[in-house]
Design a protein around this motif. Structure first.
Motif, PDB file in Angstrom:
ATOM      1  N   PHE A   1       0.812  -1.221   0.000  1.00 36.82           N
ATOM      2  CA  PHE A   1       0.000   0.000   0.000  1.00 36.82           C
ATOM      3  C   PHE A   1       0.848   1.274   0.000  1.00 36.82           C
ATOM      4  O   PHE A   1       0.575   2.214  -0.764  1.00 36.82           O
ATOM      5  N   LEU A   2       1.880   1.353   0.841  1.00 38.49           N
ATOM      6  CA  LEU A   2       2.670   2.586   0.952  1.00 38.49           C
ATOM      7  C   LEU A   2       3.366   2.957  -0.359  1.00 38.49           C
ATOM      8  O   LEU A   2       3.352   4.148  -0.753  1.00 38.49           O
ATOM      9  N   PRO A   3       3.995   2.034  -1.104  1.00 37.99           N
ATOM     10  CA  PRO A   3       4.588   2.414  -2.397  1.00 37.99           C
ATOM     11  C   PRO A   3       3.556   2.976  -3.378  1.00 37.99           C
ATOM     12  O   PRO A   3       3.809   3.970  -4.069  1.00 37.99           O
ATOM     13  N   LEU A   4       2.392   2.363  -3.436  1.00 35.66           N
ATOM     14  CA  LEU A   4       1.348   2.860  -4.323  1.00 35.66           C
ATOM     15  C   LEU A   4       0.867   4.246  -3.897  1.00 35.66           C
ATOM     16  O   LEU A   4       0.632   5.135  -4.732  1.00 35.66           O
ATOM     17  N   TYR A   5       0.737   4.433  -2.602  1.00 34.49           N
ATOM     18  CA  TYR A   5       0.306   5.736  -2.090  1.00 34.49           C
ATOM     19  C   TYR A   5       1.346   6.808  -2.388  1.00 34.49           C
ATOM     20  O   TYR A   5       1.008   7.939  -2.793  1.00 34.49           O
ATOM     21  N   ALA A   6       2.635   6.441  -2.223  1.00 32.29           N
ATOM     22  CA  ALA A   6       3.705   7.410  -2.489  1.00 32.29           C
ATOM     23  C   ALA A   6       3.756   7.790  -3.971  1.00 32.29           C
ATOM     24  O   ALA A   6       3.929   8.963  -4.330  1.00 32.29           O
ATOM     25  N   VAL A   7       3.585   6.793  -4.850  1.00 38.19           N
ATOM     26  CA  VAL A   7       3.585   7.076  -6.297  1.00 38.19           C
ATOM     27  C   VAL A   7       2.409   7.970  -6.654  1.00 38.19           C
ATOM     28  O   VAL A   7       2.535   8.917  -7.452  1.00 38.19           O
ATOM     29  N   GLY A   8       1.260   7.696  -6.080  1.00 43.65           N
ATOM     30  CA  GLY A   8       0.086   8.527  -6.355  1.00 43.65           C
ATOM     31  C   GLY A   8       0.281   9.969  -5.904  1.00 43.65           C
ATOM     32  O   GLY A   8      -0.074  10.916  -6.628  1.00 43.65           O
ATOM     33  N   LYS A   9       0.835  10.159  -4.722  1.00 45.29           N
ATOM     34  CA  LYS A   9       1.078  11.510  -4.208  1.00 45.29           C
ATOM     35  C   LYS A   9       2.114  12.236  -5.059  1.00 45.29           C
ATOM     36  O   LYS A   9       2.006  13.457  -5.315  1.00 45.29           O
ATOM     37  N   TYR A  10       3.130  11.479  -5.519  1.00 51.59           N
ATOM     38  CA  TYR A  10       4.161  12.095  -6.370  1.00 51.59           C
ATOM     39  C   TYR A  10       3.552  12.584  -7.686  1.00 51.59           C
ATOM     40  O   TYR A  10       3.836  13.699  -8.141  1.00 51.59           O
ATOM     41  N   CYS A  11       2.707  11.728  -8.306  1.00 47.39           N
ATOM     42  CA  CYS A  11       2.081  12.123  -9.563  1.00 47.39           C
ATOM     43  C   CYS A  11       1.153  13.318  -9.381  1.00 47.39           C
ATOM     44  O   CYS A  11       1.110  14.240 -10.218  1.00 47.39           O
ATOM     45  N   GLU A  12       0.438  13.318  -8.300  1.00 48.12           N
ATOM     46  CA  GLU A  12      -0.465  14.447  -8.018  1.00 48.12           C
ATOM     47  C   GLU A  12       0.317  15.738  -7.818  1.00 48.12           C
ATOM     48  O   GLU A  12      -0.034  16.809  -8.350  1.00 48.12           O
ATOM     49  N   ASN A  13       1.421  15.675  -7.104  1.00 46.34           N
ATOM     50  CA  ASN A  13       2.260  16.846  -6.868  1.00 46.34           C
ATOM     51  C   ASN A  13       2.927  17.322  -8.159  1.00 46.34           C
ATOM     52  O   ASN A  13       3.060  18.530  -8.421  1.00 46.34           O
ATOM     53  N   TYR A  14       3.318  16.349  -9.006  1.00 44.34           N
ATOM     54  CA  TYR A  14       3.964  16.693 -10.276  1.00 44.34           C
ATOM     55  C   TYR A  14       2.987  17.426 -11.190  1.00 44.34           C
ATOM     56  O   TYR A  14       3.336  18.431 -11.848  1.00 44.34           O
ATOM     57  N   LYS A  15       1.743  16.950 -11.255  1.00 39.62           N
ATOM     58  CA  LYS A  15       0.741  17.630 -12.081  1.00 39.62           C
ATOM     59  C   LYS A  15       0.482  19.045 -11.575  1.00 39.62           C
ATOM     60  O   LYS A  15       0.305  19.993 -12.369  1.00 39.62           O
ATOM     61  N   GLU A  16       0.441  19.230 -10.297  1.00 41.67           N
ATOM     62  CA  GLU A  16       0.200  20.554  -9.733  1.00 41.67           C
ATOM     63  C   GLU A  16       1.342  21.510 -10.070  1.00 41.67           C
ATOM     64  O   GLU A  16       1.128  22.699 -10.394  1.00 41.67           O
TER      65      GLU A  16
END
Length: 360
Positions: free
Chosen positions: A337-352
């Motif tokens: 779960f944590l790797p998937l959550y970290a990747v999701g947060k990274y992608c969200e931050n990158y788009k912003e």
């Protein structure tokens, strides 16, 4: 009740013949004693061929058939009645004596003689809807294998030396019952005890005419031991055991199978045998084994031994299993779960950040 066909009777009879199971298992030698003429043999005895000589004994005919089944086992047949074969000279030539379908006075005598000779002793009888088996292996040592769970979750077999002290037949039929718990005992024991006392007194097997006297014996037994007659004595079971001397094939199959397996345990000294009594009755449909006189343990045949082991292990190993489950959940969170959550947060931050870059 529908009568058994000849083929069905033969199937049940195969399971009853303890001698056949022992011979096929490959023991060194077996001696049979039964002076009944073949023309008066029990129906369905497949060990006796149809063309057997009328003057030939059941023991001689059975020995010939068993010899053909396994020629590597030495088979012999003794002449004369069973009581005549119970001598010190004959007993000391064998490691184990098995007495089937004999009255209690003869069981008591054979047990005492086997104790003096240092020979293991078994006895068994089936009457009507009930059957029992008795074992006296004296001071017995054997190897018992148990399953032990390893730290990695697997199970391994562990062998250990086991010693047991067996009670004699007379002791099992006369021991004190006061202060004992009978919640899980088999009511056949009290019937057997009363029949044993009467048979020893009169020197013969019980019959239907002895039913009133057996009832009086059980009444006096319960009064002297301060027991509840209504809870411990099954009068219908007593009547069936006394008035139905014939054997039922289904009862023979159960008692005979247990007895043959236990005799092989005693001979090979691998596995813990019954101590001292095994009893089965269709009255309750439950078998009971005893590890000491009277103290009985139920064996209910709705679960296999593996399933029973699993059920007991669920509670015994609950803390270990809970800890193991917590470790599995922790690993799933950390590595899943944590790797998937970290990747999701990274992608969200990158788009912003991309939006902010194009805006300014």
């Amino acid at each position: 009740m529908q009568e058994l066909t000849e083929q069905e009777a033969a199937i049940y009879d195969r399971q009853l013949r303890v001698a056949k199971n022992i011979v096929l298992a490959g023991v060194g030698s077996v001696t049979l004693v039964d002076d009944t003429p073949c023309e008066r043999r029990a129906p369905g005895n497949f060990l006796i061929p149809a063309d057997a000589q009328p003057d030939q004994t059941v023991a001689e005919a059975c020995a010939a058939t068993l010899r053909e089944m396994n020629p590597f086992v030495q088979l012999a047949a003794l002449g004369g009645p069973i009581a005549a074969a119970l001598t010190q000279h004959q007993l000391k030539q064998h490691d184990l004596v098995l007495l089937c379908g004999q009255p209690a006075y003869l069981v008591s005598r054979a047990d005492r003689l086997c104790t003096e000779a240092g020979v293991a002793f078994y006895a068994a009888t089936c009457r009507g809807i009930s059957g029992w088996a008795f074992a006296n292996l004296h001071d017995y040592e054997c190897i018992v294998e148990t399953s032990k769970e390893q730290p990695d979750g697997t199970t391994a077999k562990v062998s250990k030396q086991h010693r047991a002290k067996f009670a004699a037949w007379d002791e099992a039929m006369s021991c004190s019952l006061q202060g004992r718990s009978f919640r899980r005992s088999n009511k056949l024991y009290f019937v057997l005890r009363a029949c044993a006392e009467l048979e020893s007194e009169h020197g013969r097997a019980v019959a239907a005419a002895d039913l009133p006297q057996l009832g009086d014996l059980l009444q006096r037994l319960c009064q002297s031991q301060k027991l509840d007659y209504a809870k411990l004595v099954d009068e219908q079971l007593l009547e069936a055991f006394t008035t139905c001397p014939d054997e039922m094939p289904a009862i023979n199959a159960i008692v005979g199978g247990i007895l043959a397996n236990d005799v092989l345990k005693a001979v090979s000294k691998k596995g813990e045998p019954i101590r001292n009594l095994f009893m089965y009755s269709l009255a309750d449909g439950v078998a009971a084994m005893g590890k000491a006189p009277i103290r009985l343990r139920e064996v209910i045949y709705t679960l296999s031994p593996f399933q029973q082991s699993v059920m007991s292990g669920l509670w015994k190993d609950l803390p270990h299993k809970a800890s193991h489950y917590a470790d599995v959940v922790r690993d799933a969170v950390i590595f899943g779960f944590l790797p998937l959550y970290a990747v999701g947060k990274y992608c969200e931050n990158y788009k912003e950040k991309e939006k902010q870059h194009h805006r300014y």
